[in-house]
Design a protein around this motif. Structure first.
Motif, short mmCIF file in Angstrom:
data_model
loop_
_atom_site.label_atom_id
_atom_site.label_comp_id
_atom_site.label_asym_id
_atom_site.label_seq_id
_atom_site.Cartn_x
_atom_site.Cartn_y
_atom_site.Cartn_z
N PRO A 21 0.56 -0.76 -0.31
CA PRO A 21 0.33 -0.02 -0.54
C PRO A 21 0.84 1.50 -0.15
O PRO A 21 0.15 2.01 -0.62
CB PRO A 21 -1.29 -0.03 1.14
N LYS A 22 1.99 1.62 0.44
CA LYS A 22 2.41 2.00 0.31
C LYS A 22 3.81 2.69 -0.67
O LYS A 22 3.59 4.33 -1.25
CB LYS A 22 3.65 2.28 2.05
N LEU A 27 0.56 3.63 -2.90
CA LEU A 27 -0.16 5.64 -2.59
C LEU A 27 0.75 6.30 -3.22
O LEU A 27 0.12 6.84 -4.08
CB LEU A 27 -0.26 5.94 -1.21
N ALA A 28 2.11 6.20 -2.74
CA ALA A 28 3.09 6.75 -3.88
C ALA A 28 2.86 7.07 -5.33
O ALA A 28 3.18 7.87 -6.17
CB ALA A 28 4.78 6.78 -3.51
N LEU A 52 -0.81 8.69 -5.78
CA LEU A 52 -0.88 10.21 -5.34
C LEU A 52 -1.24 10.70 -6.81
O LEU A 52 -1.75 12.17 -7.07
CB LEU A 52 0.16 10.76 -4.67
N PHE A 55 -6.02 12.87 0.40
CA PHE A 55 -5.18 12.04 0.71
C PHE A 55 -5.17 10.58 1.75
O PHE A 55 -4.77 10.08 1.13
CB PHE A 55 -3.55 12.52 1.51
N ALA A 75 -5.18 6.80 0.29
CA ALA A 75 -4.48 5.90 1.45
C ALA A 75 -5.84 4.92 1.97
O ALA A 75 -5.28 3.93 2.05
CB ALA A 75 -4.37 6.00 2.67
N VAL A 80 -6.27 2.51 -1.29
CA VAL A 80 -4.90 0.93 -1.75
C VAL A 80 -4.82 0.35 -0.50
O VAL A 80 -4.35 -1.15 -0.45
CB VAL A 80 -3.75 1.73 -1.60
N GLU A 81 -5.57 0.83 0.96
CA GLU A 81 -5.62 -0.95 1.93
C GLU A 81 -6.89 -1.30 1.16
O GLU A 81 -6.32 -2.70 1.53
CB GLU A 81 -5.46 0.59 3.22
N ALA A 105 -0.63 15.40 6.01
CA ALA A 105 -1.44 14.11 6.43
C ALA A 105 -0.71 13.32 6.47
O ALA A 105 0.34 12.93 5.21
CB ALA A 105 -2.11 13.87 4.77
N ARG A 142 0.75 8.57 7.07
CA ARG A 142 -0.01 7.26 7.22
C ARG A 142 0.84 6.45 7.29
O ARG A 142 2.05 6.06 6.83
CB ARG A 142 -1.16 7.13 5.95
N TYR A 175 2.20 2.41 7.01
CA TYR A 175 1.66 1.10 6.35
C TYR A 175 2.97 0.08 6.49
O TYR A 175 4.35 0.14 6.22
CB TYR A 175 1.84 1.07 4.89
N GLU A 213 6.36 1.72 8.43
CA GLU A 213 7.09 2.91 7.64
C GLU A 213 5.54 3.79 7.21
O GLU A 213 4.93 3.38 6.78
CB GLU A 213 7.50 2.28 6.78
N ALA A 230 4.09 7.30 5.04
CA ALA A 230 4.35 7.88 4.23
C ALA A 230 3.52 9.79 4.41
O ALA A 230 2.80 9.41 4.69
CB ALA A 230 3.08 7.45 3.22
N LEU A 264 2.95 13.05 4.22
CA LEU A 264 2.47 14.25 2.17
C LEU A 264 2.31 15.40 2.99
O LEU A 264 2.35 15.95 4.12
CB LEU A 264 1.09 14.02 2.15
N LEU A 277 4.77 13.58 -1.63
CA LEU A 277 5.16 12.67 -0.71
C LEU A 277 6.11 11.47 -0.17
O LEU A 277 6.91 11.65 -0.60
CB LEU A 277 3.92 10.73 -1.50
N SER A 315 8.07 9.20 2.06
CA SER A 315 7.95 7.70 2.35
C SER A 315 9.19 7.72 3.33
O SER A 315 10.61 8.07 2.83
CB SER A 315 8.80 6.80 1.11
#
Lengths: 264, 96
Positions: A209-210, A213-214, A217, A234, A238, A241-242, B13, B15, B17, B20, B22, B24, B31, B33
């Motif tokens: 998912p990370k 997401l990248a 977006l 966002f 997020a 993608v989960e 913002a 989240r 995962y 790790e 991410a 924004l 973004l 990471s």
């Protein structure tokens, strides 16, 4: 005064105009998405203002209230009030490209409260399930749509996804790309997001998912730069993608990519 | 060296995962990471946790020597600060 109703992704918008040319453009351009029933949104389109350019690039910024946005481009100027669910638009000419561009921006703002996104992606329905193929221009969105003759086209350019209770629905849109065909006005559960690129063979690779997401977006159509609305977009991305499996898809121009997707 | 406290910018913002984050940056929609150590620092940027405590936790959880942990943490903080993702203060910050 003419009033037409356009329904996209479950949001019905009444378009009101005095200009018969604008009414004709709207009627022709959104033929498959004209609807009846009470409108969620209301847009008043004023007659062309005489060709004065408003702004070189698209500028969307908060204007006079937390839910009110000014939207400007070289060929139109308008406002969108998300809390009142109203918009007004002045055009430099009754052009379908201008009206369509404003509608894309309007929907990108309007969908946030319903947990939806407008995504640079082709979307197709096969066996009742929707597949989203994301990527910038040249990544193969239209090619994938063109190669999928047994699928229902939702869009070959800009797709709409809404998420609720951990599952996502993909909706047909009239926002067309090189295929020059509007999508069908229908929705289906989204079961896969594929980040497209051309390659020498068909290959699918699962993404976490990370990373998804990248990659998602930059493909989300959104022009406002205010922190709170950007954060809301966002969060929707997020959650998306989960909720939906995401993949890198390398493909060559033949329909064999569907086989690889099925076996992934 | 005086104690320092980190606070996440309310404009971000983020989240996490699989441990790790991410993050924004709304100003330019970039973004960022973060790896597991970066995520620990980010999640500790609550305005109340001292940088020295963050460094001690990194040493404990990631088996890093204190000197290197402090050096890397300060460099990472400088980067996030430069990007407008967090602020650094010498005093404890109140919850927003």
């Amino acid at each position: 005064m003419v009033e037409l109703s356009i329904g996209i992704a479950g949001l019905r918008t009444a378009v009101i105009t005095r200009d018969p040319d604008v009414a004709t453009v709207v009627r022709d351009r959104y033929e498959g998405f004209l609807s009846t029933g009470p409108a969620d949104w209301r847009i008043e389109i004023s007659p062309p203002s005489g060709g004065v350019p408003f702004s070189k690039d698209v500028v969307v910024r908060r204007d006079g209230g937390p839910a009110r946005f000014s939207v400007r481009r070289h060929d139109f100027a308008g406002t969108v009030d998300v809390s009142e669910r109203t918009a007004d638009l002045t055009l430099t000419s009754p052009d379908d490209v201008s009206i369509n561009s404003f509608l894309r921006i309007l929907y990108s703002l309007a969908l946030v409260e319903t947990r939806g996104l407008v995504v640079h992606a082709a979307s197709l329905v096969r066996d009742g399930a929707a597949y989203l193929f994301c990527g910038p221009s040249g990544s193969g969105k239209t090619t994938v749509a063109r190669l999928s003759t047994d699928a229902t086209l939702l869009s070959d350019e800009l797709s709409i996804v809404r998420i609720a209770e951990g599952y996502a629905m993909c909706f047909g849109t009239p926002f067309r790309g090189e295929l020059a065909l509007a999508g069908e006005d229908r929705a289906a559960p989204l079961i896969g997001i594929y980040f497209l690129h051309h390659g020498g063979r068909h290959a699918v690779e699962a993404l976490g998912p990370k990373e998804a997401l990248a990659r998602l977006l930059p493909n989300v159509l959104f022009f406002a730069r205010e922190a709170d609305v950007t954060a809301a977009v966002f969060r929707i991305a997020a959650d998306l993608v989960e909720a939906v499996p995401c993949f890198d898809l390398s493909f060559r121009p033949d329909p064999g990519f569907w086989e690889v997707i099925r076996n992934a | 060296m005086p104690e320092a406290y980190l606070t996440q910018s309310p404009r971000t913002a983020w989240r996490v995962y699989d441990g790790e984050a991410a993050v924004l940056c709304p100003d330019d929609s970039t973004l960022n990471s973060l790896n597991a150590v970066g995520t620990l620092i980010w999640e500790s940027a609550d305005g109340k946790t001292a940088v020295s405590a963050i460094v001690a936790r990194i040493c404990e959880e990631f088996d890093v020597d204190p000197e290197r942990a402090e050096r890397d943490t300060m460099a990472f903080i400088a980067k996030l600060r430069e990007r407008g993702l967090l602020t650094v203060s010498e005093t404890l910050q109140q919850a927003p």
